[in-house]
Design an enzyme around this catalytic site. Sequence first.
Site, PDB file in Angstrom:
ATOM      1  N   GLN A 102      -8.845   1.381   5.759  1.00 25.17           N
ATOM      2  CA  GLN A 102      -8.042   1.541   4.545  1.00 25.17           C
ATOM      3  C   GLN A 102      -8.182   0.298   3.670  1.00 25.17           C
ATOM      4  O   GLN A 102      -8.041  -0.827   4.127  1.00 25.17           O
ATOM      5  CB  GLN A 102      -6.566   1.792   4.918  1.00 25.17           C
ATOM      6  CG  GLN A 102      -5.679   2.134   3.752  1.00 25.17           C
ATOM      7  CD  GLN A 102      -6.044   3.441   3.043  1.00 25.17           C
ATOM      8  OE1 GLN A 102      -6.541   4.373   3.650  1.00 25.17           O
ATOM      9  NE2 GLN A 102      -5.802   3.496   1.748  1.00 25.17           N
ATOM     10  N   ASP A 120     -15.681   7.868   4.412  1.00 26.07           N
ATOM     11  CA  ASP A 120     -15.258   7.531   3.048  1.00 26.07           C
ATOM     12  C   ASP A 120     -16.433   7.597   2.066  1.00 26.07           C
ATOM     13  O   ASP A 120     -16.224   7.639   0.851  1.00 26.07           O
ATOM     14  CB  ASP A 120     -14.696   6.099   3.002  1.00 26.07           C
ATOM     15  CG  ASP A 120     -13.174   6.063   3.031  1.00 26.07           C
ATOM     16  OD1 ASP A 120     -12.555   6.983   2.487  1.00 26.07           O
ATOM     17  OD2 ASP A 120     -12.624   5.092   3.592  1.00 26.07           O
ATOM     18  N   LYS A 128      -3.145  10.679   5.964  1.00 28.05           N
ATOM     19  CA  LYS A 128      -4.468  11.004   6.513  1.00 28.05           C
ATOM     20  C   LYS A 128      -4.333  11.454   7.969  1.00 28.05           C
ATOM     21  O   LYS A 128      -4.952  12.425   8.393  1.00 28.05           O
ATOM     22  CB  LYS A 128      -5.407   9.790   6.392  1.00 28.05           C
ATOM     23  CG  LYS A 128      -5.841   9.526   4.960  1.00 28.05           C
ATOM     24  CD  LYS A 128      -6.587   8.223   4.759  1.00 28.05           C
ATOM     25  CE  LYS A 128      -6.819   8.000   3.260  1.00 28.05           C
ATOM     26  NZ  LYS A 128      -7.534   6.757   2.939  1.00 28.05           N
TER      27      LYS A 128
HETATM   28  N1  GUN Z   1      -7.814   2.813  -0.807  1.00 30.33           N
HETATM   29  C1  GUN Z   1      -7.638   3.554  -1.938  1.00 30.33           C
HETATM   30  N2  GUN Z   1      -8.384   4.670  -1.884  1.00 30.33           N
HETATM   31  C2  GUN Z   1      -9.033   4.649  -0.711  1.00 30.33           C
HETATM   32  C3  GUN Z   1      -9.938   5.552  -0.079  1.00 30.33           C
HETATM   33  O1  GUN Z   1     -10.328   6.605  -0.604  1.00 30.33           O
HETATM   34  N3  GUN Z   1     -10.377   5.171   1.149  1.00 30.33           N
HETATM   35  C4  GUN Z   1      -9.997   4.021   1.735  1.00 30.33           C
HETATM   36  N4  GUN Z   1     -10.506   3.726   2.929  1.00 30.33           N
HETATM   37  N5  GUN Z   1      -9.158   3.168   1.189  1.00 30.33           N
HETATM   38  C5  GUN Z   1      -8.684   3.492  -0.031  1.00 30.33           C
END
Ligand code: GUN
Length: 279
Positions: free
Chosen positions: A96, A119, A52
Amino acid sequence: MAERIDGKKISAEIKEELKTEVAALKEQGKEAALAVIQVGADPASSVYVRNKKKACEYIGIKSLSYELSETSTEQELLDLIEQLNKDDAVNGILVQLPLPEHMDEDKVIKAISPQKDVDGFHPQNVGALVIGQEGFVSCTPAGIIQLLKRSGIEIEGKNCVVVGRSNIVGKPMALLMLRENATVTVTHSKTRNLKEICKEADILIVAIGKKEFITKEYVKEGAVVIDVGIHRDENNKLSGDVKFDEVEPIASAITPVPGGVGPMTIAMLMNNCVSTMRK
Ligand code: GUN
């Protein structure tokens, strides 16, 4: 034989478009910064977080890293989120997941300002999606809509079956397909006659989290099959929720694992970040 939907290529196109857009927005004096919070050092989460941050760098937005130890308290995390909510230089906040067991994920998600929830997990953004109002949309399902549209697959009027009902994928996926005027059926582990229902699908979207669960018996000849699953075996080989070798010959289009849905999540996260600059 199915056309393979190339998520790597489509996500690269989207990131390229965003990079160009960010450069133009910067000319107008607009900036964006994404705060990425990781609690603990789960190896899979570390990979996602690194990717990311790399994507931010690529498209030209700032990423700010916050690494909290596994033993930090929920209150410490909530305090950090509050500080970032108030910081005008921060446009997006991402925590996350999963979080350590002593933290309440729902409470943490709710603490993020809905205006910075890139998100799309905050109840206000989920609610906006339900009633067709503007808000951040969960990245994986938003990415699947892009995969379909950019592959020239018509959605309107099609029978779409979603397998799985998670808050992150299944539920928002169903709502997005509905928004695109598909006829949507949501199925899950307690669904009766799952095979028969899946076999009715023109577009079958699978996010059930069970390795190679969907065999050819679940798929109609000529269906479009989207596989959200990702499973790693003892030799590090990746596979999805769909038994690819069996389904590919009867589908009209299919996403591979890896290289299908996976790369789209980050591309759409970047799109959500850039959308904060467009205002
Ligand atoms: N963990 C697995 N997928 C995601 C996601 O799309 N966003 C976040 N913040 N954590 C995750």
